[in-house]
Design a protein around this motif. Structure first.
Motif, PDB file in Angstrom:
ATOM      1  N   VAL A 134      37.290  21.586  -4.206  1.00 17.52           N
ATOM      2  CA  VAL A 134      38.579  20.304  -2.789  1.00 17.52           C
ATOM      3  C   VAL A 134      38.809  21.649  -1.420  1.00 17.52           C
ATOM      4  CG1 VAL A 134      39.751  19.207  -3.083  1.00 17.52           C
ATOM      5  CG2 VAL A 134      38.597  19.220  -4.599  1.00 17.52           C
ATOM      6  N   ALA A 135      39.463  22.596  -1.978  1.00 18.28           N
ATOM      7  CA  ALA A 135      40.137  23.640  -0.771  1.00 18.28           C
ATOM      8  C   ALA A 135      39.046  23.398   0.407  1.00 18.28           C
ATOM      9  CB  ALA A 135      40.781  24.650  -1.882  1.00 18.28           C
ATOM     10  N   GLY A 136      38.337  24.505  -0.118  1.00 15.65           N
ATOM     11  CA  GLY A 136      36.261  24.679   0.737  1.00 15.65           C
ATOM     12  C   GLY A 136      36.061  23.967   1.787  1.00 15.65           C
ATOM     13  N   ILE A 137      36.512  22.550   1.282  1.00 17.34           N
ATOM     14  CA  ILE A 137      35.753  21.274   2.120  1.00 17.34           C
ATOM     15  C   ILE A 137      37.189  21.414   3.233  1.00 17.34           C
ATOM     16  CG2 ILE A 137      35.920  18.910   2.332  1.00 17.34           C
ATOM     17  CD1 ILE A 137      34.417  19.435  -0.203  1.00 17.34           C
ATOM     18  N   SER A 186      32.661  30.276   2.821  1.00 17.81           N
ATOM     19  CA  SER A 186      32.618  31.318   0.806  1.00 17.81           C
ATOM     20  C   SER A 186      33.663  30.357  -0.166  1.00 17.81           C
ATOM     21  CB  SER A 186      32.843  32.744   1.646  1.00 17.81           C
ATOM     22  OG  SER A 186      34.715  32.718   1.857  1.00 17.81           O
ATOM     23  N   LEU A 187      34.224  30.028   0.114  1.00 12.46           N
ATOM     24  CA  LEU A 187      35.351  28.976  -0.582  1.00 12.46           C
ATOM     25  C   LEU A 187      34.171  27.922  -1.161  1.00 12.46           C
ATOM     26  CD1 LEU A 187      38.572  28.742  -1.939  1.00 12.46           C
ATOM     27  CD2 LEU A 187      38.721  27.501  -0.806  1.00 12.46           C
ATOM     28  N   ILE A 188      33.671  26.923  -0.738  1.00 11.19           N
ATOM     29  CA  ILE A 188      32.757  26.489  -1.310  1.00 11.19           C
ATOM     30  C   ILE A 188      31.565  26.580  -2.478  1.00 11.19           C
ATOM     31  CG2 ILE A 188      30.923  24.862  -0.374  1.00 11.19           C
ATOM     32  CD1 ILE A 188      32.758  24.304   1.339  1.00 11.19           C
ATOM     33  N   GLY A 189      31.021  28.272  -1.586  1.00 11.36           N
ATOM     34  CA  GLY A 189      29.906  28.651  -2.368  1.00 11.36           C
ATOM     35  C   GLY A 189      30.682  29.555  -3.587  1.00 11.36           C
TER      36      GLY A 189
END
Length: 195
Positions: A35-38, A44-47
């Motif tokens: 959620v934070a990555g989106i 890198s956060l989504i990964g």
């Protein structure tokens, strides 16, 4: 008075507790990271969040393996299947991050700052080494290479957490937008090797 060594049954029960913790922690870590990555547009956060979901899959596979521990006739077969499941998940993740990080660098897309991402990465840098150590003890006690591989995943998550934290901090503090996709690319060979 000598302290009795834990029995196989005790170690398997401890292993199950560790895997339940792994599933709960990584589910929360994965949800927050994705959620934070989106929201931030951070590859890198989504990964990292997807890696957490892979660790949930691994934890579930290990629970299945530990459930069959006392069945000597199936133990080795279940062990091999568990290792293959985890390996293929890592290969898929490495390909995803390679594609997304490369695309982000080519398009020069700048991610937003992500305080929740920084917090999740910092907490994982502390939690994961402790979890890895506990899993290694169980793996050694029951002679499980699958459980040992799972402990290496927790070690691996520590490295990813540190890489992610570095990329997020460089972006947040210095505005180095490219640090995020580069952090993702740094993760790819580590993930691929583990797979």
């Amino acid at each position: 008075m000598a302290i009795a060594s834990p029995t196989r049954h005790d170690l398997v029960r401890r292993g199950r507790q560790l895997e339940y913790f792994t599933i709960a922690y990584n589910s929360a870590e994965g949800l927050v990271s994705i959620v934070a990555g989106i929201i931030a547009g951070s590859v890198s956060l989504i990964g990292f969040g997807l890696d957490s979901l892979i660790e949930v899959t691994s934890g579930a596979a290990l629970l299945w393996r530990l459930h069959h521990d006392l069945d000597h006739s199936r133990r080795e077969q279940v062990e091999r299947i568990t290792q293959k499941i985890v390996g293929w998940c890592f290969v898929a993740l490495a390909l995803y991050i390679l594609y997304e990080s490369g695309s982000t660098l080519i398009r020069q897309e700048s991610p937003e700052r992500s305080i929740p991402g920084i917090i999740v990465a910092a907490v994982s840098v502390v939690v994961m080494p402790l979890l890895a150590k506990a899993k290694r003890r169980v793996a050694a006690g029951i002679g499980s290479s699958a459980m040992n591989a799972d402990s290496r995943q927790a070690d691996f998550c520590t490295y990813l957490s540190a890489i992610l934290l570095g990329g997020l901090l460089l972006n947040a503090l210095l505005g180095w937008w490219w640090a995020d996709p580069v952090a993702g690319l740094v993760m790819v060979p580590i993930i691929g090797k583990e797979g």
